[in-house]
Design an enzyme around this catalytic site. Structure first.
Site, PDB file in Angstrom:
ATOM      1  N   TRP A  73      -2.378   4.501  -3.292  1.00 20.84           N
ATOM      2  CA  TRP A  73      -3.224   3.583  -2.528  1.00 20.84           C
ATOM      3  C   TRP A  73      -4.600   4.162  -2.189  1.00 20.84           C
ATOM      4  O   TRP A  73      -5.614   3.467  -2.384  1.00 20.84           O
ATOM      5  CB  TRP A  73      -2.510   3.113  -1.264  1.00 20.84           C
ATOM      6  CG  TRP A  73      -3.416   2.291  -0.386  1.00 20.84           C
ATOM      7  CD1 TRP A  73      -3.967   2.652   0.798  1.00 20.84           C
ATOM      8  CD2 TRP A  73      -3.899   0.971  -0.669  1.00 20.84           C
ATOM      9  NE1 TRP A  73      -4.765   1.645   1.278  1.00 20.84           N
ATOM     10  CE2 TRP A  73      -4.744   0.606   0.397  1.00 20.84           C
ATOM     11  CE3 TRP A  73      -3.703   0.075  -1.724  1.00 20.84           C
ATOM     12  CZ2 TRP A  73      -5.392  -0.628   0.455  1.00 20.84           C
ATOM     13  CZ3 TRP A  73      -4.352  -1.156  -1.672  1.00 20.84           C
ATOM     14  CH2 TRP A  73      -5.181  -1.504  -0.600  1.00 20.84           C
ATOM     15  N   THR A  93       0.739  -0.387  -5.340  1.00 23.06           N
ATOM     16  CA  THR A  93       0.272   0.911  -5.805  1.00 23.06           C
ATOM     17  C   THR A  93       1.421   1.925  -5.770  1.00 23.06           C
ATOM     18  O   THR A  93       2.502   1.644  -5.270  1.00 23.06           O
ATOM     19  CB  THR A  93      -0.883   1.414  -4.919  1.00 23.06           C
ATOM     20  OG1 THR A  93      -0.414   1.535  -3.564  1.00 23.06           O
ATOM     21  CG2 THR A  93      -2.062   0.469  -4.963  1.00 23.06           C
ATOM     22  N   MET A 145       0.841  -1.203   0.000  1.00 20.85           N
ATOM     23  CA  MET A 145       0.000   0.000   0.000  1.00 20.85           C
ATOM     24  C   MET A 145       0.879   1.257   0.000  1.00 20.85           C
ATOM     25  O   MET A 145       1.161   1.846   1.041  1.00 20.85           O
ATOM     26  CB  MET A 145      -0.931  -0.027   1.217  1.00 20.85           C
ATOM     27  CG  MET A 145      -1.775  -1.290   1.300  1.00 20.85           C
ATOM     28  SD  MET A 145      -2.910  -1.305   2.716  1.00 20.85           S
ATOM     29  CE  MET A 145      -1.739  -1.394   4.074  1.00 20.85           C
ATOM     30  N   ASP A 146       1.275   1.678  -1.185  1.00 15.89           N
ATOM     31  CA  ASP A 146       2.193   2.807  -1.313  1.00 15.89           C
ATOM     32  C   ASP A 146       1.454   4.031  -1.854  1.00 15.89           C
ATOM     33  O   ASP A 146       0.587   3.908  -2.726  1.00 15.89           O
ATOM     34  CB  ASP A 146       3.337   2.426  -2.254  1.00 15.89           C
ATOM     35  CG  ASP A 146       4.499   3.398  -2.179  1.00 15.89           C
ATOM     36  OD1 ASP A 146       4.571   4.162  -1.195  1.00 15.89           O
ATOM     37  OD2 ASP A 146       5.327   3.402  -3.105  1.00 15.89           O
ATOM     38  N   GLY A 147       1.806   5.201  -1.346  1.00 18.39           N
ATOM     39  CA  GLY A 147       1.302   6.435  -1.925  1.00 18.39           C
ATOM     40  C   GLY A 147       0.434   7.280  -1.008  1.00 18.39           C
ATOM     41  O   GLY A 147      -0.117   8.305  -1.453  1.00 18.39           O
TER      42      GLY A 147
END
Length: 272
Positions: free
Chosen positions: A243, A217, A42-44
């Site tokens: 994400w 993401t 879960m990146d961003g």
């Protein structure tokens, strides 16, 4: 009927239509193979907050939690039995202390909220399991995580593994140490001989099968020290979507890609 009642009625109708649409989409999707285990990097969250000029150290992470609830609901409706979330890596502790504390406080808030949801019967069929170096967490969060695991342990529809204070490097070291302890006869006379299966049984993530599909993401195309041992035969799907922006169609597209690649993935498993 006043304006508020009209809005409420419209919302109910809209939600009902969306639910019917999802059922139709998922029925079509289930005509093909569905991944048994999907993992999410879960990146961003921070970039999302900056993009939308959100204030507060936890603003992006709060938006990310909303995405978690929707994505888990979609996975449950599709019939995916296992989901893993990379919530907080060991390296994330190197961030500014204020941000780390803020994220830990938010995590505690959401865990306690989820406990209340589970106790009141609003978390039907979802089991939550925390893995990682949980000793790195503060006591309140550790106790809350343990409580959530206990109150959901009988649920069987969807198992959600939350990786906190996690990295594959730490996981492997932990697993090797635990394997040695288990196999040591206590005399110290004979060397300890470990098999791959011995190490795998002691991994944090041994509670679930290896992922079939990893969705990252934020545009990255690397695993960031996340389940690198377990994903040698997994499909990595990367999307530039942040994400908190991940939605239904992003998940559907990733599963369609998994279905298109199924023959290749099966051949790879046989060769290994």
């Amino acid at each position: 009927m006043n304006t508020q009642e009209e809005v409420g009625e419209f919302t109910q109708i809209f939600n009902a239509l969306m639910s019917l649409m999802r059922k139709f989409i998922f029925k079509v999707l289930c005509a093909g193979p569905i991944p048994n285990h999907v993992s999410f990097i879960m990146d961003g969250n921070r970039r999302f907050a900056k993009k939308h000029n959100l204030t507060g150290l936890d603003a992006g992470h709060r938006a990310g939690f909303i995405s978690v609830t929707y994505v888990l609901q979609y996975c449950k409706e599709i019939g995916i039995p296992y989901v893993t979330l990379y919530a907080f890596g060991v390296d994330n502790f190197k961030r500014q202390p204020e941000e780390v504390e803020c994220v830990m406080d938010l995590m505690l808030e959401k865990v306690e909220y989820t406990i209340n949801q589970a106790v009141s019967g609003n978390l039907k069929g979802v089991r939550v399991f925390f893995v990682g170096d949980l000793t790195s967490l503060n006591e309140r969060l550790r106790v809350a995580a343990q409580r959530l695991m206990e109150v959901t342990e009988e649920n069987k529809d969807l198992m959600v593994v939350v990786c906190v204070a996690y990295s594959t490097s730490h996981e492997i070291v932990h697993a090797v140490r635990e394997s040695c302890v288990r196999k040591c006869d206590g005399t110290g006379d004979d060397p300890v001989v470990l098999q791959v299966s011995d190490v795998e049984e002691c991994m944090y993530t041994s509670v679930v099968p290896d992922p079939d599909l990893v969705i990252r993401t934020g545009g990255g195309d690397r695993l960031s020290n996340f389940m690198t041992w377990q994903t040698s035969r997994s499909l990595l799907h990367s999307t530039a979507t942040l994400w908190p922006e991940l939605g239904l169609w992003h998940l559907v597209w990733a599963i369609l890609k998994f279905q298109r690649m199924q023959d290749y993935l099966e051949k790879k498993k046989k060769l290994d």
